[in-house]
Design a protein around this motif. Sequence first.
Motif, PDB file in Angstrom:
ATOM      1  N   ALA A 354       0.820  -1.210   0.000  1.00 49.27           N
ATOM      2  CA  ALA A 354       0.000   0.000   0.000  1.00 49.27           C
ATOM      3  C   ALA A 354       0.860   1.269   0.000  1.00 49.27           C
ATOM      4  O   ALA A 354       0.362   2.355   0.255  1.00 49.27           O
ATOM      5  N   GLY A 355       2.150   1.122  -0.273  1.00 50.14           N
ATOM      6  CA  GLY A 355       3.036   2.279  -0.298  1.00 50.14           C
ATOM      7  C   GLY A 355       4.469   1.856  -0.063  1.00 50.14           C
ATOM      8  O   GLY A 355       4.776   0.662   0.037  1.00 50.14           O
ATOM      9  N   GLN A 356       5.367   2.812   0.007  1.00 58.55           N
ATOM     10  CA  GLN A 356       6.765   2.498   0.256  1.00 58.55           C
ATOM     11  C   GLN A 356       7.362   3.525   1.214  1.00 58.55           C
ATOM     12  O   GLN A 356       6.842   4.624   1.392  1.00 58.55           O
ATOM     13  N   MET A 357       8.486   3.146   1.849  1.00 60.03           N
ATOM     14  CA  MET A 357       9.116   3.975   2.864  1.00 60.03           C
ATOM     15  C   MET A 357      10.594   4.102   2.557  1.00 60.03           C
ATOM     16  O   MET A 357      11.264   3.122   2.249  1.00 60.03           O
ATOM     17  N   LEU A 358      11.106   5.341   2.635  1.00 59.80           N
ATOM     18  CA  LEU A 358      12.521   5.613   2.462  1.00 59.80           C
ATOM     19  C   LEU A 358      13.098   5.987   3.825  1.00 59.80           C
ATOM     20  O   LEU A 358      12.617   6.924   4.458  1.00 59.80           O
ATOM     21  N   VAL A 359      14.102   5.248   4.272  1.00 62.57           N
ATOM     22  CA  VAL A 359      14.685   5.449   5.607  1.00 62.57           C
ATOM     23  C   VAL A 359      16.071   6.040   5.449  1.00 62.57           C
ATOM     24  O   VAL A 359      16.928   5.472   4.785  1.00 62.57           O
TER      25      VAL A 359
END
Length: 364
Positions: A354-359
Amino acid sequence: MSQTLKHFNSASFETVSSTIIGGTLEVKSRRGWNPVGIGLICERFLKGVLKDGDYGGAMDKNKVSRRGFLGTTAKVTGGLSILSGSNRFASGSVQGNRVRIGIIGIGARARAHISALNEIDACEITALCDIDPDHLQNGVDQVKGTTPGTFRDYTKLLEQPNVDAVAIVTPNQLHKEMTLRSLEARKHVLCEKPMGITMEDCDEVVTAAKKSRYLLQYGMQLRHTPTFIKVNELVQGGAIGNIRYAWISDFRRDIRELYEDRVAERTKNWRYFQDTSGGMLLEYSIHRLDLINWWMNSKPVMISAFGGHNVWMDRETIDHAGLLVEYANGAKATYGMALYSVGYRAPWLIIGDAGQMLVEAQSV
């Protein structure tokens, strides 16, 4: 669409922000990862030893106060870093409301532990042990508020009645034996990672810990770092749906300092020998691989790994590796490590359905 949430940790002066930009949730930190992580590890350990978290007296207002993090840290780290054979730790094992701690191994890493413990009123450092007299004196000079006893033999430290708990901060090949001897001596144990350098070592420690009434905790500092606590909260809260893929890199410069003396080379550079470190994936990569497992919340079932020597041909341990991991829930993760980079920390990417995350986390 842009939404920003900020969490300020006064203990580390670290700002963690999460922002949705173009469909990607970015998590950033303005500080490094290690100092607050070590502090929270130490404080959580003390809370476990004291059982109820009542430290008996407020901390000095000018000292670091991490009380607000304790409940959150305990919740998000779960039981992976603590082993004990009892739901209640050894009754009467600590006198009063201060934990008396002995530290085994007084190198650079132990100095970080001493610095953190100096800021926590719930403990007193009563003993130090190292085979190097200069290291011992440096440790004594750093300890605040008391003069700890000093020992060259850690088994003598374990015999001291004024030591309730020990912090084991030694080369990896010593962890298993020192942990087992400490539990046998009826001491609570905070040990640096890893648990051991073989699966047999780890099995032996787990068996002993389950039989013991004393607490055993490992120093997985990144699980106690605000940046990654925030990532875990977002991931487990469904911010990007179910994780399907994670990409994490670990590119850094080499930190080995060469010594002409062969004994010094073995003792100072123990990380670069297979029999003393267990290899670079165990010594260095373990922190990032642990984070992936934590966020995936699933067990790895298949691993493909490649690695070897590309630049540093004169050492036992590898200087690069690439891993592809498949988890029981069907998710995949890729991890890359190299010790001949200029030190660039690339952002990490976590992709959900449902989306993506950049850490991103880097020092100012």
